[in-house]
Design a protein around this motif. Structure first.
Motif, short mmCIF file in Angstrom:
data_model
loop_
_atom_site.label_atom_id
_atom_site.label_comp_id
_atom_site.label_asym_id
_atom_site.label_seq_id
_atom_site.Cartn_x
_atom_site.Cartn_y
_atom_site.Cartn_z
N CYS A 24 79.74 58.51 79.74
CA CYS A 24 80.84 57.37 79.76
C CYS A 24 81.43 56.86 78.78
CB CYS A 24 80.09 56.48 80.91
SG CYS A 24 79.28 55.39 80.13
N ARG A 26 82.81 53.92 75.93
CA ARG A 26 82.60 53.05 75.76
C ARG A 26 82.68 52.09 75.96
NH1 ARG A 26 84.06 53.52 69.58
NH2 ARG A 26 85.11 53.12 71.08
N SER A 27 84.23 51.84 77.18
CA SER A 27 84.51 50.61 78.30
C SER A 27 83.69 50.37 79.02
CB SER A 27 85.65 50.97 78.17
OG SER A 27 86.54 51.85 79.00
N THR A 28 83.11 51.90 79.93
CA THR A 28 82.38 51.34 80.29
C THR A 28 80.51 50.42 80.46
OG1 THR A 28 83.07 53.53 81.50
CG2 THR A 28 80.89 52.90 82.37
N TYR A 30 80.76 48.02 78.57
CA TYR A 30 80.99 47.04 78.53
C TYR A 30 80.83 45.99 79.91
CZ TYR A 30 82.34 46.72 73.28
OH TYR A 30 81.83 47.03 71.84
N ARG A 31 81.40 47.27 80.24
CA ARG A 31 81.54 46.99 81.87
C ARG A 31 80.18 46.01 82.19
NH1 ARG A 31 83.39 51.42 85.64
NH2 ARG A 31 81.44 50.89 86.22
N TYR A 32 79.28 47.27 82.24
CA TYR A 32 78.15 47.43 82.92
C TYR A 32 77.39 45.88 82.19
CZ TYR A 32 77.42 52.46 84.13
OH TYR A 32 77.56 53.16 84.34
N ASN A 34 79.38 42.91 81.77
CA ASN A 34 80.02 42.35 82.24
C ASN A 34 79.56 41.67 84.09
OD1 ASN A 34 80.86 41.42 79.99
ND2 ASN A 34 82.50 42.48 80.31
N LYS A 35 79.04 42.76 84.62
CA LYS A 35 79.02 43.03 86.31
C LYS A 35 77.95 43.17 86.07
CE LYS A 35 83.55 43.19 86.68
NZ LYS A 35 85.40 43.58 87.19
N GLU A 36 77.05 44.21 85.56
CA GLU A 36 76.13 44.75 86.25
C GLU A 36 74.73 44.15 85.65
OE1 GLU A 36 76.38 46.89 88.61
OE2 GLU A 36 78.20 47.59 88.89
N GLN A 40 72.26 42.97 76.84
CA GLN A 40 73.19 42.13 75.66
C GLN A 40 72.50 43.04 74.62
OE1 GLN A 40 76.16 41.16 76.13
NE2 GLN A 40 75.33 40.77 78.76
N LYS A 62 68.15 49.11 87.88
CA LYS A 62 69.27 50.02 88.51
C LYS A 62 69.38 51.47 89.52
CE LYS A 62 74.34 50.66 88.19
NZ LYS A 62 75.25 49.86 89.13
#
Length: 127
Positions: A24, A26-28, A30-32, A34-36, A40, A62
């Motif tokens: 995927c 790299r932005s995915t 970051y989404r993980y 923030n939301k998944e 960190q 997951k």
């Protein structure tokens, strides 16, 4: 104590390694984060380091929240250990990442071989 002496890079994933691992962007990742509930990272210089233990725990939760073993359709006595679905999915992700790495490595080796062959031909022509 010097933090570099206790820092073990093998205990962490880099952002690019995770993007390759999950195939995927790299932005995915970051989404993980923030939301998944993705672990960190630890920032060291300009690089982000994700603790491997935390990432592997997140993957297990997951991909197989119930953590129930697979109900095999074969005689499980033949199998030393029946893996659960999460482990199989993690292995699949890892295999895909290794496959992408090997493909890139093969392309690099092919280019290096072509360059070496050209150098040999130039040397033979000059002789």
């Amino acid at each position: 104590m010097n933090p570099l002496k206790v820092f073990d890079a093998n205990s962490f994933f880099l952002l690019t390694e995770l993007a390759n691992r999950y195939n995927c962007a790299r932005s995915t990742i970051y989404r993980y984060m923030n939301k998944e509930g993705f672990p960190q990272p630890v920032k060291f210089g300009a690089q982000l380091y994700f603790p491997k233990d935390a990432v592997l725990d997140w993957e297990r939760k997951k991909f197989n929240p119930s953590s129930e073993p697979i109900k095999a359709c074969v005689d499980t006595a033949e199998l030393p250990n029946t893996p659960d679905i999460a482990d199989l999915k993690i292995r699949l992700i890892s295999i895909k990442a290794q496959s992408a790495f090997l493909k890139k490595s093969a392309e690099s080796l092919s280019m290096a071989a072509d360059q070496l062959l050209a150098e040999i031909q130039n040397t033979l022509e000059a002789a």
